[in-house]
Design a protein around this motif. Structure first.
Motif, PDB file in Angstrom:
ATOM      1  N   CYS A 108       0.700  -1.295   0.070  1.00 23.81           N
ATOM      2  CA  CYS A 108       0.053  -0.022  -0.060  1.00 23.81           C
ATOM      3  C   CYS A 108       0.753   1.359   0.171  1.00 23.81           C
ATOM      4  CB  CYS A 108      -0.964   0.046   1.199  1.00 23.81           C
ATOM      5  SG  CYS A 108      -0.208   0.136   2.865  1.00 23.81           S
ATOM      6  N   PHE A 109       2.056   1.134   0.536  1.00 30.11           N
ATOM      7  CA  PHE A 109       2.803   2.573   0.666  1.00 30.11           C
ATOM      8  C   PHE A 109       3.366   2.679  -0.705  1.00 30.11           C
ATOM      9  CE2 PHE A 109       2.693   1.039   5.027  1.00 30.11           C
ATOM     10  CZ  PHE A 109       2.383   2.117   5.682  1.00 30.11           C
ATOM     11  N   PHE A 110       3.687   1.570  -1.318  1.00 29.04           N
ATOM     12  CA  PHE A 110       4.360   1.791  -2.762  1.00 29.04           C
ATOM     13  C   PHE A 110       3.224   2.168  -3.682  1.00 29.04           C
ATOM     14  CE2 PHE A 110       7.393  -1.512  -1.108  1.00 29.04           C
ATOM     15  CZ  PHE A 110       8.407  -0.840  -1.199  1.00 29.04           C
ATOM     16  N   ARG A 112       0.715   4.293  -3.023  1.00 24.12           N
ATOM     17  CA  ARG A 112       0.542   5.510  -2.548  1.00 24.12           C
ATOM     18  C   ARG A 112       1.947   6.563  -3.304  1.00 24.12           C
ATOM     19  NH1 ARG A 112       2.482   7.400   2.671  1.00 24.12           N
ATOM     20  NH2 ARG A 112       4.509   6.566   1.907  1.00 24.12           N
ATOM     21  N   ASP A 113       2.942   6.013  -3.105  1.00 25.61           N
ATOM     22  CA  ASP A 113       3.810   6.594  -3.489  1.00 25.61           C
ATOM     23  C   ASP A 113       3.805   6.723  -5.260  1.00 25.61           C
ATOM     24  OD1 ASP A 113       4.933   6.911  -0.891  1.00 25.61           O
ATOM     25  OD2 ASP A 113       6.656   5.511  -1.284  1.00 25.61           O
ATOM     26  N   GLU A 114       3.567   5.689  -5.662  1.00 31.79           N
ATOM     27  CA  GLU A 114       3.462   5.903  -7.212  1.00 31.79           C
ATOM     28  C   GLU A 114       2.346   6.691  -7.648  1.00 31.79           C
ATOM     29  OE1 GLU A 114       3.049   1.686  -8.469  1.00 31.79           O
ATOM     30  OE2 GLU A 114       5.234   1.143  -7.980  1.00 31.79           O
ATOM     31  N   ALA A 115       1.243   6.610  -6.973  1.00 29.85           N
ATOM     32  CA  ALA A 115       0.128   7.780  -7.196  1.00 29.85           C
ATOM     33  C   ALA A 115       0.639   9.050  -7.011  1.00 29.85           C
ATOM     34  CB  ALA A 115      -0.911   7.493  -6.313  1.00 29.85           C
ATOM     35  N   MET A 116       1.428   9.269  -5.947  1.00 31.75           N
ATOM     36  CA  MET A 116       1.870  10.634  -5.789  1.00 31.75           C
ATOM     37  C   MET A 116       2.735  11.249  -6.927  1.00 31.75           C
ATOM     38  SD  MET A 116       2.554  10.778  -1.870  1.00 31.75           S
ATOM     39  CE  MET A 116       4.172  10.742  -1.939  1.00 31.75           C
ATOM     40  N   ILE A 117       3.763  10.313  -7.372  1.00 31.05           N
ATOM     41  CA  ILE A 117       4.797  10.451  -8.336  1.00 31.05           C
ATOM     42  C   ILE A 117       4.016  10.839  -9.639  1.00 31.05           C
ATOM     43  CG2 ILE A 117       6.497   9.811  -9.817  1.00 31.05           C
ATOM     44  CD1 ILE A 117       7.441  10.659  -6.834  1.00 31.05           C
ATOM     45  N   ASP A 118       3.062   9.882  -9.939  1.00 33.10           N
ATOM     46  CA  ASP A 118       2.161  10.149 -11.121  1.00 33.10           C
ATOM     47  C   ASP A 118       1.443  11.215 -11.391  1.00 33.10           C
ATOM     48  OD1 ASP A 118       3.136   7.457 -12.048  1.00 33.10           O
ATOM     49  OD2 ASP A 118       1.290   6.381 -11.467  1.00 33.10           O
ATOM     50  N   ASN A 119       1.182  11.977 -10.180  1.00 34.11           N
ATOM     51  CA  ASN A 119       0.374  13.304 -10.292  1.00 34.11           C
ATOM     52  C   ASN A 119       1.139  14.514  -9.990  1.00 34.11           C
ATOM     53  OD1 ASN A 119      -2.550  12.199 -10.781  1.00 34.11           O
ATOM     54  ND2 ASN A 119      -2.103  10.897  -9.120  1.00 34.11           N
ATOM     55  N   CYS A 120       2.339  14.452 -10.099  1.00 35.29           N
ATOM     56  CA  CYS A 120       3.299  15.653  -9.870  1.00 35.29           C
ATOM     57  C   CYS A 120       4.231  15.874 -10.957  1.00 35.29           C
ATOM     58  CB  CYS A 120       3.993  15.445  -8.476  1.00 35.29           C
ATOM     59  SG  CYS A 120       5.508  14.341  -8.752  1.00 35.29           S
ATOM     60  N   ASP A 121       4.745  17.215 -10.956  1.00 38.65           N
ATOM     61  CA  ASP A 121       5.542  17.494 -11.885  1.00 38.65           C
ATOM     62  C   ASP A 121       7.423  17.393 -11.198  1.00 38.65           C
ATOM     63  OD1 ASP A 121       3.904  18.487 -13.762  1.00 38.65           O
ATOM     64  OD2 ASP A 121       3.438  20.048 -12.222  1.00 38.65           O
ATOM     65  N   SER A 133      18.135   1.281  -0.536  1.00 33.42           N
ATOM     66  CA  SER A 133      17.026   0.544  -0.425  1.00 33.42           C
ATOM     67  C   SER A 133      16.048   1.215   0.321  1.00 33.42           C
ATOM     68  CB  SER A 133      17.382  -1.004   0.295  1.00 33.42           C
ATOM     69  OG  SER A 133      17.809  -0.619   1.555  1.00 33.42           O
ATOM     70  N   GLY A 134      14.871   0.778   0.407  1.00 32.24           N
ATOM     71  CA  GLY A 134      13.636   1.411   1.236  1.00 32.24           C
ATOM     72  C   GLY A 134      12.759   2.020   0.518  1.00 32.24           C
ATOM     73  N   GLY A 135      11.718   2.388   1.309  1.00 29.16           N
ATOM     74  CA  GLY A 135      10.668   3.547   0.347  1.00 29.16           C
ATOM     75  C   GLY A 135      11.017   4.729  -0.182  1.00 29.16           C
ATOM     76  N   THR A 136      11.783   5.346   0.289  1.00 33.26           N
ATOM     77  CA  THR A 136      12.372   6.509  -0.309  1.00 33.26           C
ATOM     78  C   THR A 136      13.285   6.435  -1.299  1.00 33.26           C
ATOM     79  OG1 THR A 136      12.259   7.782   1.963  1.00 33.26           O
ATOM     80  CG2 THR A 136      13.408   8.742   0.299  1.00 33.26           C
ATOM     81  N   TYR A 137      14.048   5.669  -1.363  1.00 35.14           N
ATOM     82  CA  TYR A 137      15.084   5.144  -2.457  1.00 35.14           C
ATOM     83  C   TYR A 137      14.260   4.663  -3.617  1.00 35.14           C
ATOM     84  CZ  TYR A 137      18.662   2.764  -4.918  1.00 35.14           C
ATOM     85  OH  TYR A 137      19.466   2.316  -5.888  1.00 35.14           O
ATOM     86  N   TYR A 138      13.286   3.882  -3.268  1.00 36.30           N
ATOM     87  CA  TYR A 138      12.188   3.402  -4.325  1.00 36.30           C
ATOM     88  C   TYR A 138      11.514   4.421  -5.041  1.00 36.30           C
ATOM     89  CZ  TYR A 138       8.077   1.405  -6.657  1.00 36.30           C
ATOM     90  OH  TYR A 138       7.243   1.123  -7.619  1.00 36.30           O
ATOM     91  N   THR A 139      10.990   5.338  -4.283  1.00 37.21           N
ATOM     92  CA  THR A 139      10.191   6.439  -4.779  1.00 37.21           C
ATOM     93  C   THR A 139      10.831   7.399  -5.706  1.00 37.21           C
ATOM     94  OG1 THR A 139       8.548   5.960  -2.938  1.00 37.21           O
ATOM     95  CG2 THR A 139       8.599   8.220  -4.289  1.00 37.21           C
TER      96      THR A 139
END
Length: 155
Positions: A108-110, A112-121, A133-139
């Motif tokens: 669910c966190f991934f 969320r992060d993908e949705a945020m990236i998909d909707n930003c500039d 590694s980790g969520g921030t690195y992935y995002t």
């Protein structure tokens, strides 16, 4: 311009949970200066403790509308009282609150992060340059693969 953020939780920051630590003060000052300079139309926050909270509160203080992308219903319910209060205050001042899904799942966190990236500039990151590694690195890497500009605020 729509900006989103991704960053480490306080336990992974040099300042820990001390927001009055010189490192945290400098980071927050840099964040405010960048938001004032860019003047985005919107800030998207993932509503986690740490960087996400700092980004949301700074945007609110600068009268920039925020959208809160929450990974699952109930995020924050088990946080310390002060963190829950800040969370609620941010949600109450958000222009929009988006729940990615109802239950907490492994991805669910991934999502969320993908949705945020998909909707930003543009992405404002607080990524330790030594992290691999980790969520921030992935995002951040997801953002770069999708041709988003990423600015890292790590000192």
């Amino acid at each position: 311009m729509k900006i989103t953020g991704t960053g480490h939780r306080p336990k992974y920051m040099p300042c820990g949970y001390d927001e009055y630590h010189p490192w945290a003060i400098k980071i927050k000052k840099n964040l405010q200066q960048e938001l004032e300079e860019i003047q985005p139309a919107l800030v998207i926050t993932g509503m986690a403790i740490g960087w996400d909270t700092w980004l949301a509160e700074t945007a609110i203080n600068l009268h920039i509308p925020i959208h809160c992308y929450i990974p699952f219903l109930g995020q924050g319910n088990n946080w310390p009282n002060i963190a829950r209060q800040r969370y609620g205050s941010i949600l109450n001042r958000a222009a929009e609150v988006i729940y990615i899904q109802e239950e907490c799942t492994i991805d669910c966190f991934f999502k969320r992060d993908e949705a945020m990236i998909d909707n930003c500039d543009m992405v404002f990151a607080l990524l330790n340059p030594e992290a691999c590694s980790g969520g921030t690195y992935y995002t951040v890497n997801y953002a770069l693969k999708h041709n988003k500009v990423a600015k890292n605020f790590w000192l």
